[in-house]
Design a protein around this motif. Structure first.
Motif, PDB file in Angstrom:
ATOM      1  N   SER A  13       0.815  -1.211   0.000  1.00  7.02           N
ATOM      2  CA  SER A  13       0.000   0.000   0.000  1.00  7.02           C
ATOM      3  C   SER A  13       0.850   1.263   0.000  1.00  7.02           C
ATOM      4  N   LEU A  14       2.026   1.212   0.657  1.00  7.97           N
ATOM      5  CA  LEU A  14       2.887   2.387   0.726  1.00  7.97           C
ATOM      6  C   LEU A  14       3.801   2.520  -0.489  1.00  7.97           C
ATOM      7  N   GLU A  15       3.957   1.453  -1.232  1.00 11.62           N
ATOM      8  CA  GLU A  15       4.928   1.437  -2.331  1.00 11.62           C
ATOM      9  C   GLU A  15       4.758   2.599  -3.315  1.00 11.62           C
ATOM     10  N   PRO A  16       3.522   2.910  -3.782  1.00  9.95           N
ATOM     11  CA  PRO A  16       3.400   4.022  -4.714  1.00  9.95           C
ATOM     12  C   PRO A  16       3.808   5.365  -4.120  1.00  9.95           C
ATOM     13  N   PHE A  17       3.576   5.565  -2.819  1.00  9.64           N
ATOM     14  CA  PHE A  17       3.978   6.805  -2.162  1.00  9.64           C
ATOM     15  C   PHE A  17       5.499   6.873  -2.028  1.00  9.64           C
ATOM     16  N   ALA A  18       6.099   5.766  -1.609  1.00 11.64           N
ATOM     17  CA  ALA A  18       7.553   5.740  -1.425  1.00 11.64           C
ATOM     18  C   ALA A  18       8.280   6.005  -2.742  1.00 11.64           C
ATOM     19  N   SER A  19       7.703   5.478  -3.805  1.00  7.95           N
ATOM     20  CA  SER A  19       8.323   5.655  -5.112  1.00  7.95           C
ATOM     21  C   SER A  19       8.388   7.121  -5.514  1.00  7.95           C
ATOM     22  N   ILE A  20       7.297   7.829  -5.344  1.00  3.69           N
ATOM     23  CA  ILE A  20       7.261   9.238  -5.745  1.00  3.69           C
ATOM     24  C   ILE A  20       8.011  10.130  -4.754  1.00  3.69           C
ATOM     25  N   LEU A  21       8.065   9.725  -3.482  1.00  3.90           N
ATOM     26  CA  LEU A  21       8.742  10.513  -2.453  1.00  3.90           C
ATOM     27  C   LEU A  21      10.247  10.270  -2.422  1.00  3.90           C
ATOM     28  N   GLY A  22      10.686   9.168  -3.020  1.00  2.00           N
ATOM     29  CA  GLY A  22      12.097   8.806  -2.962  1.00  2.00           C
ATOM     30  C   GLY A  22      12.494   8.258  -1.608  1.00  2.00           C
ATOM     31  N   SER A  23      11.522   7.670  -0.905  1.00  2.00           N
ATOM     32  CA  SER A  23      11.780   7.073   0.405  1.00  2.00           C
ATOM     33  C   SER A  23      11.900   5.555   0.267  1.00  2.00           C
ATOM     34  N   LYS A  24      12.692   4.952   1.130  1.00  2.00           N
ATOM     35  CA  LYS A  24      12.832   3.499   1.132  1.00  2.00           C
ATOM     36  C   LYS A  24      11.707   2.875   1.962  1.00  2.00           C
ATOM     37  N   ILE A  25      11.430   1.584   1.720  1.00  2.00           N
ATOM     38  CA  ILE A  25      10.522   0.810   2.579  1.00  2.00           C
ATOM     39  C   ILE A  25      11.279  -0.429   3.038  1.00  2.00           C
ATOM     40  N   LYS A  26      11.173  -0.726   4.329  1.00  2.00           N
ATOM     41  CA  LYS A  26      11.872  -1.890   4.882  1.00  2.00           C
ATOM     42  C   LYS A  26      10.910  -2.738   5.701  1.00  2.00           C
ATOM     43  N   MET A  27      10.915  -4.042   5.437  1.00  2.00           N
ATOM     44  CA  MET A  27      10.138  -4.983   6.250  1.00  2.00           C
ATOM     45  C   MET A  27      10.921  -5.328   7.501  1.00  2.00           C
ATOM     46  N   VAL A  28      10.264  -5.246   8.661  1.00  2.28           N
ATOM     47  CA  VAL A  28      10.912  -5.557   9.934  1.00  2.28           C
ATOM     48  C   VAL A  28      10.024  -6.488  10.751  1.00  2.28           C
ATOM     49  N   GLU A  29      10.593  -7.075  11.779  1.00  4.83           N
ATOM     50  CA  GLU A  29       9.835  -7.971  12.651  1.00  4.83           C
ATOM     51  C   GLU A  29       8.947  -7.202  13.619  1.00  4.83           C
ATOM     52  N   ASN A  30       9.443  -6.073  14.105  1.00  8.96           N
ATOM     53  CA  ASN A  30       8.712  -5.318  15.130  1.00  8.96           C
ATOM     54  C   ASN A  30       8.747  -3.828  14.832  1.00  8.96           C
ATOM     55  N   LEU A  31       7.716  -3.152  15.314  1.00  7.37           N
ATOM     56  CA  LEU A  31       7.624  -1.700  15.236  1.00  7.37           C
ATOM     57  C   LEU A  31       7.503  -1.194  16.680  1.00  7.37           C
ATOM     58  N   PRO A  32       8.619  -1.060  17.376  1.00 10.19           N
ATOM     59  CA  PRO A  32       8.558  -0.824  18.836  1.00 10.19           C
ATOM     60  C   PRO A  32       7.833   0.445  19.244  1.00 10.19           C
TER      61      PRO A  32
END
Length: 342
Positions: A309-328
């Protein structure tokens, strides 16, 4: 004919009679929640996948999980992917449930129906309760058709359990994708039942439909002069605080939230109906970005659906997306919210 009408007196009587017989049979003494079998609805043709609960001595029930979607939900719980004690389990179940509860857990409608039928129950785990579970909605009372199908499922569960007691391998098939299903055959005014092996047709995952950025939103983002900083943790989830609108069935709202990874600052959150998120999130998030004029160096997510869902936003923003185990930081914020709404 109104399919949402409540059960008639006769339908209620048949359902309680079937539940009482199921309780007397106590099939949880020799069956476990992994011993799943199907019962096909003679009215709609849909298969309900039956799970007998109670072997652990805690929750005594028959869950009838509706169709392949319902089966997928219970398999996530049985497999340990989602704990039955985790609040998330409530939000993925699509089933009809006949459970045996303490009196204090019944609502006034349940008690009124028991009184109207002249029934009496006493003790813990003794009071029948019947509910429809639908993802995203508060567990609710049955319709007449649901009561009719649950009655048949309880009756067939007793039959299957007695056969299983004599032949514990009867639910096993050489193909793990085939399920034992009791199928109705109408003969004149009566229904006979036969055994079949059926492979469910699981739908494509629709846990979180991919969001698209239209040209108007793209142009708006390209005009913004962003400052890029920070790492944002992102997730979407149901909030266990039911909302009731007019006479509609209460629903659980769905939250989208973004929390700064180092400072725990909540940048963004929105609440709406689950089925409205896909259409509303892009506009709301773009409006937030326009106002804040900041974008993250990186998004952190822990679920594939959120990543997509975030991929199209990250692409235009030039931001990376990373999968992690936890979001503390996000999980801390979520726990605080749960404490606040209790």
């Amino acid at each position: 004919m109104n399919t949402d009408r409540p059960p008639s007196h006769q339908e209620w009587k048949a359902l309680y009679d079937a539940a009482i017989e199921f309780k007397k049979a106590a099939p949880w003494d020799w069956m476990h929640d992994i011993d799943i079998f199907g019962v096909q609805d003679p009215v709609r043709g849909e298969t309900g996948y039956c799970c007998i609960m109670g072997a652990a001595g805690e929750h005594y029930a028959l869950g009838v999980y509706l169709g392949a979607e319902g089966l997928a939900g219970i398999m996530r719980i049985v497999s340990g992917d989602i704990s039955p004690y985790n609040g998330e389990a409530l939000f993925i179940q699509k089933c009809l449930m006949a459970s045996f509860e303490d009196r204090k857990y019944l609502q006034k409608e349940d008690l009124q129906q028991i009184k109207a039928l002249g029934l009496r129950f006493r003790g813990n785990n003794a009071w029948p309760m019947f509910r429809n579970y639908t993802p995203g909605l508060v567990p609710w009372f049955l319709t007449g058709k649901e009561a009719g199908f649950l009655t048949l499922a309880l009756q067939q569960a007793v039959e299957v359990s007695r056969r299983f007691q004599k032949d514990p391998d009867m639910l096993n098939h050489s193909s793990s994708e085939q399920y034992f299903v009791r199928v109705p055959v109408k003969q004149c005014e009566s229904i006979l039942w036969k055994d079949e092996w059926i492979e469910p047709l699981f739908p494509e995952s629709n846990d979180f439909p991919v969001m698209a950025l239209d040209e108007t939103l793209l142009k708006r983002l390209k005009k913004v002069k962003f400052q890029q900083k920070g790492i944002w943790e992102v997730d979407f989830f149901y909030v266990p605080a039911p909302i009731k609108e007019k006479e509609d069935r209460p629903y659980y709202p769905y939250m989208s939230i973004m929390v700064e990874h180092n400072s725990a600052f909540i940048f963004y959150f929105q609440i709406e109906k689950r089925d409205e998120l896909t259409s509303k999130f892009p506009e709301k998030f773009v409006s937030f970005l326009e106002s804040a004029k900041i974008k993250p160096k990186e998004f952190l997510v822990k679920r594939d659906e959120v990543y997509a869902s975030l991929e199209p936003f990250a692409s235009i923003l030039g931001s990376k997306i990373k999968m992690v185990e936890n979001l503390p930081m996000l999980d801390d914020a979520r726990r605080s919210m749960r404490e606040f709404i209790r």
